[in-house]
Design a protein around this motif. Structure first.
Motif, mmCIF file in Angstrom:
data_model
loop_
_atom_site.group_PDB
_atom_site.id
_atom_site.type_symbol
_atom_site.label_atom_id
_atom_site.label_comp_id
_atom_site.label_asym_id
_atom_site.label_seq_id
_atom_site.Cartn_x
_atom_site.Cartn_y
_atom_site.Cartn_z
ATOM 1 N N ALA A 1 46.693 33.466 28.655
ATOM 2 C CA ALA A 1 45.755 33.568 29.774
ATOM 3 C C ALA A 1 45.167 34.970 29.861
ATOM 4 O O ALA A 1 43.964 35.146 30.064
ATOM 5 C CB ALA A 1 46.466 33.217 31.076
ATOM 6 N N MET A 2 46.016 35.966 29.667
ATOM 7 C CA MET A 2 45.549 37.351 29.766
ATOM 8 C C MET A 2 44.508 37.643 28.697
ATOM 9 O O MET A 2 43.478 38.252 28.968
ATOM 10 C CB MET A 2 46.735 38.316 29.637
ATOM 11 N N LEU A 3 44.783 37.167 27.480
ATOM 12 C CA LEU A 3 43.862 37.444 26.382
ATOM 13 C C LEU A 3 42.557 36.685 26.543
ATOM 14 O O LEU A 3 41.481 37.211 26.317
ATOM 15 C CB LEU A 3 44.504 37.069 25.044
ATOM 16 N N LYS A 4 42.660 35.427 26.963
ATOM 17 C CA LYS A 4 41.442 34.622 27.027
ATOM 18 C C LYS A 4 40.600 34.996 28.240
ATOM 19 O O LYS A 4 39.372 34.982 28.169
ATOM 20 C CB LYS A 4 41.800 33.138 27.070
ATOM 21 N N TYR A 5 41.263 35.290 29.341
ATOM 22 C CA TYR A 5 40.505 35.485 30.572
ATOM 23 C C TYR A 5 40.466 36.924 31.069
ATOM 24 O O TYR A 5 40.041 37.180 32.192
ATOM 25 C CB TYR A 5 41.045 34.534 31.651
ATOM 26 N N GLY A 6 40.946 37.858 30.222
ATOM 27 C CA GLY A 6 40.813 39.268 30.576
ATOM 28 C C GLY A 6 41.598 39.667 31.811
ATOM 29 O O GLY A 6 41.115 40.435 32.638
ATOM 30 N N ILE A 7 42.797 39.113 31.949
ATOM 31 C CA ILE A 7 43.650 39.511 33.066
ATOM 32 C C ILE A 7 44.570 40.605 32.537
ATOM 33 O O ILE A 7 45.236 40.410 31.527
ATOM 34 C CB ILE A 7 44.471 38.302 33.580
ATOM 35 N N SER A 8 44.581 41.763 33.194
ATOM 36 C CA SER A 8 45.242 42.888 32.538
ATOM 37 C C SER A 8 46.699 43.055 32.923
ATOM 38 O O SER A 8 47.464 43.664 32.184
ATOM 39 C CB SER A 8 44.482 44.172 32.832
ATOM 40 N N ASP A 9 47.128 42.536 34.060
ATOM 41 C CA ASP A 9 48.490 42.811 34.516
ATOM 42 C C ASP A 9 49.289 41.519 34.655
ATOM 43 O O ASP A 9 48.932 40.632 35.426
ATOM 44 C CB ASP A 9 48.421 43.558 35.857
ATOM 45 N N LEU A 10 50.370 41.447 33.891
ATOM 46 C CA LEU A 10 51.213 40.247 33.882
ATOM 47 C C LEU A 10 51.736 39.897 35.268
ATOM 48 O O LEU A 10 51.793 38.738 35.673
ATOM 49 C CB LEU A 10 52.394 40.480 32.919
ATOM 50 N N ARG A 11 52.130 40.921 36.006
ATOM 51 C CA ARG A 11 52.830 40.635 37.263
ATOM 52 C C ARG A 11 51.928 40.031 38.338
ATOM 53 O O ARG A 11 52.396 39.398 39.270
ATOM 54 C CB ARG A 11 53.519 41.899 37.755
#
Lengths: 795, 356
Positions: free
Chosen positions: B318-328
């Motif tokens: 999800a982070m890679l595809k949608y550019g979300i930078s913080d896991l938490r």
């Protein structure tokens, strides 16, 4: 594991550039985590000599120095207390970046005096924590020379991640061996002359428990002089971030990192009698080199003498027999400890050490003698003295494991065409003795490969060296389907429910599956849900319900100034900590305003009928078609007792609850506004097998429909559902619908009375209803309602 | 003799002067009403001789029709004028705000649905298992014995119940679903198992709870080249680019042999990662051929059956595809976050419409 490129090249003869070697490491499974050109950070630092040193006129602690840096003489203001005239120093010229803080040196006026550059401490260079004074170099160091060259920093530091199976690569030698097999060079054999022992070791060794230690080799070396290690050794250890201690200790560390052979050195004069390798006794304790005292348990492997425990085999030596600069006679240990026992002891005592790390992964048995010979030699070279014959207790197995493999099976597993000859070639390059034996290949497994047991392991060796990039890509679409359904019924229900609920305005949250036992007591038996090692005190149980975490999230959002929230979570809740007691549930929460004050509306708060509506809608979505839904007041205890309901499907299935959160719980969560919520018990949603895709036949009447309204004065506790039921039951064929359209309370009706009005739609499928039919039905409806509710019709 | 010409002129004149519907109606009555001029003349016709009647009737009819059409024209003209007047008075500030009533779907749900869609098309069914697991299913059956070093890398959460004298755990990966599924079904098996996983780790880049998806294929002849083919289709479809570059590297997992980690090529433009371009590598998943011991543990003969397994982190996808930078942030429950990163509930990932 860290090593430098120059260290690697001591074992590997190669023409390749370091970056090619780095790529190869990753390609063969020794994943490179970082590559650092250590020289780069130090390339600008040069050796200088302090020519003059005088006090700064405006600052007590600062000194003005004139420093000769070879090409010129520069003025530097220095605050170090140890700067003296004639001292050889590390000079950082203007423009140079200080490694520890990435500060760029600029020409500056310090309290009115020009300063060009800086004299550095070890701390500032990032090589140690020593920051009390600047580095004082040997007097014979050449002024103007590069500090990077001088310090041995001019190197490439490589850090690789070693997977737990590759214990053989926990030494530089092993890494070189793997690289050589992969074709990036030739493994060099280190030549060293092994001096024969000239006497019998006065310290005997006895292994009492062969299960925990199969072999223990000792070398007694007398009349040594423990000194600071020579420059080459110190540089080596420093290059991988280790602190040199003394030659004896440094040599054992060096051999461990070089050859993956943990060793230990005892001050022989502190050993009382013989060395006994035995299981610890309950109640025994031992002070280790890390200055901590450990309570030992039966089964832990100790190295003891006749009086006390000297060390924990394969984990850590003890303080009592540690070597210092006064040590004269030593006993060098090279042993084989059981990996499982080492792992268990290390874990039970929480000791992490380089030796434990290696022993629990498995050590090459043949390194036992090789290692002790090499380390003895180094001690004799550096510390002098005389060595005994090696004394060996226990046994080192001479035989190597062998397996038969089939080249065909390897091909079948890898999906890669490879000949038996190539397989044999690769295996031999890795040190396996591989040869053809009929249809199969006979492999002798090298002593350092503790991880190879079967054909599957061999297939990994083959493809690792052959290169994963050579595996072809095959199509996986099969002609015959393996699976009838991709999602099962419950999965479909959850997915449908999530999308539907979100379309009703709810935003999906995912909260932790843990919650706070103190706040969860309202929702379940928290003592049955405990986590033994929770991440924090307020996440100490598995959640008994989705509600507490969602309530906590309301609090977080209101703190951010958000006063209206529609949120839901679909997930598991638990009734115990056994795998079977996991329940699928969806909880929706509405908090704040249904309608906020806008230019066209007044504000309106959410109430329980909002969540009731949403819950019923989703139930209708999930269970389409004919069904019986009834609603009672019996919601669980976490709901407001008077403002909550339970939805029963088809007379017996408890499918969901809705209502206002119990005010006592809201209070506990410090939520001041009413919270309305629903819970949908996913596991109770009936899984209807679709028998047909046909819908039931639709019968539409073409005759005119008639609407009639009736109002009743009723006792306050009469339920609307009773009115509707009574009306519908008058004639289920003709009465198409009955709906409450008005409700009010007024003093004129009486204190415990209310008025409720119902709209009834009448339509026959056979004829147009005439006045008589309508009047007759109307009076029957009034009569039925009055009878079932004890109310009276209002005219 | 009536002067028809004059009458016609009168009619035309008076209609042309009409300015509203009311006077138009008066006009109509004046000429065509029961006692209107034309109507009266019509009545008079009976008194005339046959010839005259015929001639005059013809004239009168023409006149009557003409009058009717004039009135109709006029009516339309007046209606039109009235509507225009009304329209010019009916204006609203259309920029006044309205509000949306849709909620949103969490990116984790979205990504799992995308993954299921892609693998569903490849004939993988979705298997599930409980989040509390037995030590045996989570470790031992997966060839990770009690003292295996890999086990200590897992930071396991333990709970108070036991199974076969071993403490139950919160599953540290979705791999125990492999075990449960293989015990339940005979090969051929093709499954994925998305779900929550737990590790006792909480910092900038770790969350004590996260999601994984496991994949498992067991049949007579699935090999590493099929694994490669499978992951290639998945990654290209998921990241919605045919340019995706993939790199297999040897690695180690106790339950696969050979094992591999898979990297994908990317480049960084500003703060954005562009998948499918550039020469840098990013680790995306772990995989390998199922270890024969794992098959033995679930009573499948490793001499007859083989296959591959893979596992990857949903948050990472999800982070890679949608550019979300913080896991938490996935679990922080910030309404502003879900409104920004969430998905429309009416968006169902599909391979024939849009995946995202």
């Amino acid at each position: 594991m860290k090593f430098t490129y120059s260290w690697l090249k001591e074992h590997l003869e190669t023409e390749h550039q370091y970056n090619e070697v780095v790529d190869k490491l990753t390609a063969i499974g020794l994943e490179v985590e970082s590559v650092q050109d250590t020289g780069l950070a130090y390339k600008d630092f040069i050796v200088g000599q302090v020519l003059e040193e005088k006090k700064h006129s405006n600052a007590d602690k600062l000194k003005l120095c004139k420093v000769d840096i070879g090409r010129e003489k520069v003025d530097v203001v220095c605050g170090a207390p140890n700067v003296t005239k004639g001292m050889k120093v590390v000079y950082a010229p203007v423009g140079c970046v200080i490694p520890v803080n990435q500060m760029k040196i600029k020409a500056a006026k310090i309290r009115g005096v020009e300063s060009y550059g800086m004299l550095c401490s070890e701390y500032e260079l990032g090589i140690s924590n020593e920051n009390d004074g600047i580095i004082s170099l040997e007097q014979d160091t050449e002024v103007g020379s590069s500090y990077a060259d001088l310090s041995g920093m001019n190197d490439i530091l490589i850090e690789i991640g070693i997977t737990p199976n590759r214990q053989d690569c926990l030494g530089v030698l092993g890494v070189a061996r793997d690289l050589a097999a992969a074709g990036v060079g030739k493994l060099k054999k280190r030549e060293f002359k092994s001096k024969k022992g000239s006497f019998e070791s006065p310290i005997k060794i006895e292994i009492q428990d062969n299960d925990i230690c199969t072999a223990f080799a000792g070398s007694y070396i007398k009349n040594v002089k423990n000194v600071a290690s020579p420059d080459w050794l110190q540089k080596k250890l420093k290059s991988i971030g280790l602190r040199p201690i003394s030659a004896l200790v440094d040599i054992t560390n060096y051999v461990m990192f070089d050859q993956n052979r943990p060793l230990h050195v005892y001050d022989a004069d502190k050993v009382k009698g013989k060395i006994i390798v035995r299981s610890a006794q309950d109640g025994e304790s031992f002070k280790a080199l890390d200055e901590k005292t450990y309570d030992l348990k039966k089964g832990m492997c100790t190295i003891s003498d006749e009086e006390k425990v000297l060390g924990l085999g394969g984990i850590m030596g003890g303080e009592s027999t540690g070597c210092n600069f006064d040590t004269i006679n030593v006993l060098l240990e090279s042993a084989l400890f059981d990996n499982i026992n080492t792992a268990r002891t290390g874990r039970d005592l929480s000791i992490l050490s380089d030796a434990r790390y290696r022993f629990e992964r498995g050590i090459d048995p043949r390194s036992t003698l090789e290692g002790i010979h090499y380390a003895t030699q180094l001690i004799l070279e550096i510390c002098g003295g005389e060595c005994s014959e090696i004394v060996l207790a226990g046994q080192i197995s001479e035989t190597l494991n062998t397996i038969h493999i089939s080249g065909q099976n390897i091909v079948k597993r890898l999906g890669l065409e490879i000949t038996d000859d190539e397989i044999i070639l690769i295996l031999n390059s890795l040190g396996f003795g591989a040869k053809k034996s009929g249809d199969s290949i006979h492999c002798t497994i090298p002593s350092w490969r503790q991880d190879i047991h079967g054909e599957a392991d061999i297939s990994e060796e083959i493809i690792r060296i052959k290169g994963y990039e050579n595996i072809p890509t095959s199509n996986i679409r099969a002609i015959n389907k393996v699976n009838k359904d991709i999602l099962n019924s419950t999965q479909k229900i959850i997915s449908k429910a999530k999308h539907f609920i979100a379309s009703e305005g709810y935003n999906e949250f995912i909260t932790f599956s843990f919650s706070d036992s103190k706040k969860s007591i309202f929702f379940g038996e928290v003592e049955k849900l405990k986590i033994i090692n929770p991440i924090s005190e307020d996440l100490d149980i598995l959640r008994p319900s989705l509600i507490p975490n969602l309530l906590a999230s309301i609090k977080k959002n209101t703190a951010r100034g958000i006063d209206t929230l529609s949120i839901f979570e679909a997930g598991s809740q638990y009734s115990s900590t056994t795998p079977e007691d996991q329940i699928n549930s969806i909880c929706g929460v509405k908090y704040g305003l249904r309608i906020s004050k806008t230019w066209r509306s007044e504000k309106k708060e959410f109430d329980i009928f909002d969540v009731k509506n949403d819950l019923l809608n989703v139930i209708n979505h999930l269970v389409p078609g004919n069904k019986k839904i009834s609603i009672s007041n019996e919601a669980p205890s976490w709901y407001h007792p008077g403002r909550s309901g339970k939805i029963i499907l088809n007379k017996k299935i408890e499918i969901g609850y809705f209502g206002e959160l119990h005010p006592r719980i809201a209070n506990k969560f410090k939520i001041k506004t009413r919270v309305n919520l629903f819970e949908l018990m996913i596991d109770n949603v009936p899984l209807t097998e679709k028998k047909t895709t046909n819908k039931p036949q639709l019968i539409l009447s073409d005759f005119q429909s008639v609407t009639r309204d009736f109002a009743f004065t009723l006792d306050k506790d009469v339920k609307s559902s009773d009115l509707i039921k009574a009306a519908l039951n008058v004639d289920i064929k003709i009465i198409k619908s009955a709906e409450i359209f008005d409700l009010f309370e007024d003093k004129s009706l009486g204190d415990d009375k209310k008025s409720m009005a119902i709209k009834v739609v009448l339509q026959s499928e056979e004829k147009t209803l005439d006045e008589n039919d309508i009047n007759s039905l109307s009076s029957k409806i009034v009569e039925a309602i009055e009878k079932s509710t004890s109310g009276t019709v209002r005219s | 003799m009536v002067d028809f010409t004059k009458l016609e002129q009168d009619i035309t004149n008076s209609l042309s002067k009409v300015t509203d519907l009311e006077s138009l109606n008066e006009c109509r009555i004046k000429y065509l009403g029961k006692k209107g001029e034309i109507s009266l003349l019509m009545k008079e016709l009976a008194k005339l001789s046959d010839d005259d009647r015929k001639r005059q009737a013809e004239i009168l009819n023409i006149l009557k029709n003409k009058t009717l059409s004039l009135i109709e024209e006029k009516t339309e003209e007046l209606n039109d004028r009235n509507l225009n007047e009304k329209l010019s008075s009916e204006t609203l500030d259309v920029t006044l705000p309205v509000s949306s009533s849709l909620g949103s779907i969490h990116p984790i749900t979205q990504v799992i649905e995308e993954v299921v869609t892609i693998f569903g098309d490849l004939d993988f069914y979705v298997a599930e298992g409980p989040e509390v697991e037995t030590d045996y299913n989570n470790f031992t059956a997966l060839n990770t014995s009690e003292h295996h070093p890999a086990r200590q890398m897992h930071d396991t959460f333990y709970v108070e119940t036991q199974t076969d004298n071993m403490q139950n755990v919160l599953r540290t990966h979705t791999s125990p679903v492999q075990i449960r599924s293989m015990l339940e079904h005979k090969p051929p098996i093709r499954l994925i198992a998305p779900g929550k996983t737990f590790r006792c780790d909480n910092d900038q880049t770790h969350s004590p709870m996260f999601h994984q998806v496991e994949g498992l294929v067991i049949d007579k002849d699935s090999n590493m080249s099929h694994l490669k083919g499978c992951l290639e289709i998945f990654l290209k479809t998921f990241f919605e680019t045919d340019k995706l570059k993939m790199r297999f590297r040897p690695s180690h997992f106790p339950f696969t042999e050979p094992s591999a980690e898979v990297d994908i090529g990317y480049t960084k433009k500003g703060n954005q990662l562009i998948i499918g371009e550039g020469n840098d590598w990013l680790e995306i998943l772990g995989c390998g051929m199922v270890h024969p011991k794992v098959l033995q543990n679930v009573n499948i003969d490793p001499n007859s059956f083989q296959g591959y397994a893979f596992g990857m982190g949903i948050e990472r996808l999800a982070m890679l595809k949608y550019g979300i930078s913080d896991l938490r942030t996935f679990f922080e429950c910030d309404l502003r976050w879900i409104k920004h990163y969430g998905f429309s509930p009416l968006n169902f990932p599909s391979l024939i419409r849009d995946l995202s």
